[in-house]
Design a protein around this motif. Sequence first.
Motif, PDB file in Angstrom:
ATOM      1  N   ASP A 249     -51.372 -36.956 -41.716  1.00  0.00           N
ATOM      2  CA  ASP A 249     -52.829 -37.003 -41.538  1.00  0.00           C
ATOM      3  C   ASP A 249     -53.544 -36.861 -42.880  1.00  0.00           C
ATOM      4  OD1 ASP A 249     -52.587 -37.332 -38.840  1.00  0.00           O
ATOM      5  OD2 ASP A 249     -52.987 -35.243 -38.323  1.00  0.00           O
TER       6      ASP A 249
ATOM      7  N   ARG B 135     -53.291 -40.116 -44.841  1.00  0.00           N
ATOM      8  CA  ARG B 135     -54.169 -41.128 -44.233  1.00  0.00           C
ATOM      9  C   ARG B 135     -55.624 -40.851 -44.588  1.00  0.00           C
ATOM     10  NH1 ARG B 135     -57.215 -40.616 -40.148  1.00  0.00           N
ATOM     11  NH2 ARG B 135     -56.132 -38.748 -39.402  1.00  0.00           N
TER      12      ARG B 135
ATOM     13  N   ARG C 168     -56.405 -41.770 -48.185  1.00  0.00           N
ATOM     14  CA  ARG C 168     -56.603 -43.213 -48.380  1.00  0.00           C
ATOM     15  C   ARG C 168     -57.992 -43.632 -47.909  1.00  0.00           C
ATOM     16  NH1 ARG C 168     -51.000 -43.325 -46.927  1.00  0.00           N
ATOM     17  NH2 ARG C 168     -51.528 -43.499 -44.711  1.00  0.00           N
ATOM     18  N   GLU C 169     -58.450 -43.053 -46.797  1.00  0.00           N
ATOM     19  CA  GLU C 169     -59.792 -43.366 -46.299  1.00  0.00           C
ATOM     20  C   GLU C 169     -60.868 -42.927 -47.292  1.00  0.00           C
ATOM     21  OE1 GLU C 169     -59.970 -41.354 -42.599  1.00  0.00           O
ATOM     22  OE2 GLU C 169     -58.700 -42.808 -41.527  1.00  0.00           O
TER      23      GLU C 169
END
Length: 363
Positions: free
Chosen positions: A28, A31, A34-35
């Motif tokens: 998580d 991820r 990266r966002e």
Amino acid sequence: MDVVAAALERIERADPALCAFTEVWDADALRRAREVDARVAAGERLPLAGVPVAVKGRHGLRAAEPLLAAGGVAVGATSVPGPGTPWQTWGLGARGRTVNPWRADRTPGGSSAGAAVAVAAGLVPLATGGDGAGSVRIPAAWCGVLGLKVTNGRLPSPDRTGLAAPGVLTRTAADAAAWWRAVARPDAPVEPPPSLPLPALWSPDLGFAAPDPEPVALARAAVGRLVDAGVVRLVRPVRPSVPVRLLDPAPAWLALRTPGTDLADAHRVRAENDRRLARLFTGVELLLTPTAPTAPHGHEGPGDVYSTALTWAFNVSGHPALSLPAGFGTDGCPAGLQLVAAHGREALLLAAAREAERRGATG
């Protein structure tokens, strides 16, 4: 994303020995990182973009929401005391008891145990905490980092008694200030830089505690460094023999935490201490005390000594308070100096901590 990946690598390498985390959210976190990178690349301004954040306990994400909105990345949940814990300050991580990074046979303090360890060991730059009796300030002191408890009621807290307030643990005042900017209400007034030196009162015991000599000596030496650096000036009290005298808040704190208890005496103690503190803060900007009355104890517990003796008065009164590193004891463990300010003066505490760091006056 690289910063978050590096933090996760540090946690994987160090946490088996430290036991600072109950959960690590590798997938998580990557991820989310990266966002955040994509949002920044698209031109979005995120003041905490990509900063790895540890949250206190498995249910700590709600308190961290403003940090995530500012671009922070939650990497895991830090340890707190396990269920059925006796009256002591420690933590229980996924792999066992949380150890002090300076001495593995000593506790890091609690209840924000893993938060303090994660910051002190360099696993993350910032960890959230909650402070109901000293639960941010005590582990900050015993792990050698900065810990801030905000004014009670100024930020949301799930504590039904009103004694607990959110807080943060960081290695620098600048990082704590970044946390404060992210969590404070947008309409919060902006304080001008303080005029130094700040008038301050020193109290080794608040008039009721019985701290050990070494934490007092370390904190008093830290006060001397602040004076020499021009951060504070000590104000001569009206009664030099009793510079600060509060009523012992222990019975009031315990009563307020116990459902069904007659609260008349607790309200009397709270009202009297509020009156004395209000009078004190008409003449000074800061009250200075040791953060904890003892050095870190072993994992078996402190016996009958309350590590909260010098902190929980300000949970009952609601004043903001900050623990600043104050040097090391003969056992090799850190100690802390507690700075207390009037209600709503978090910015003043952070400014004092920033100047102390900038002028080389911290321990």
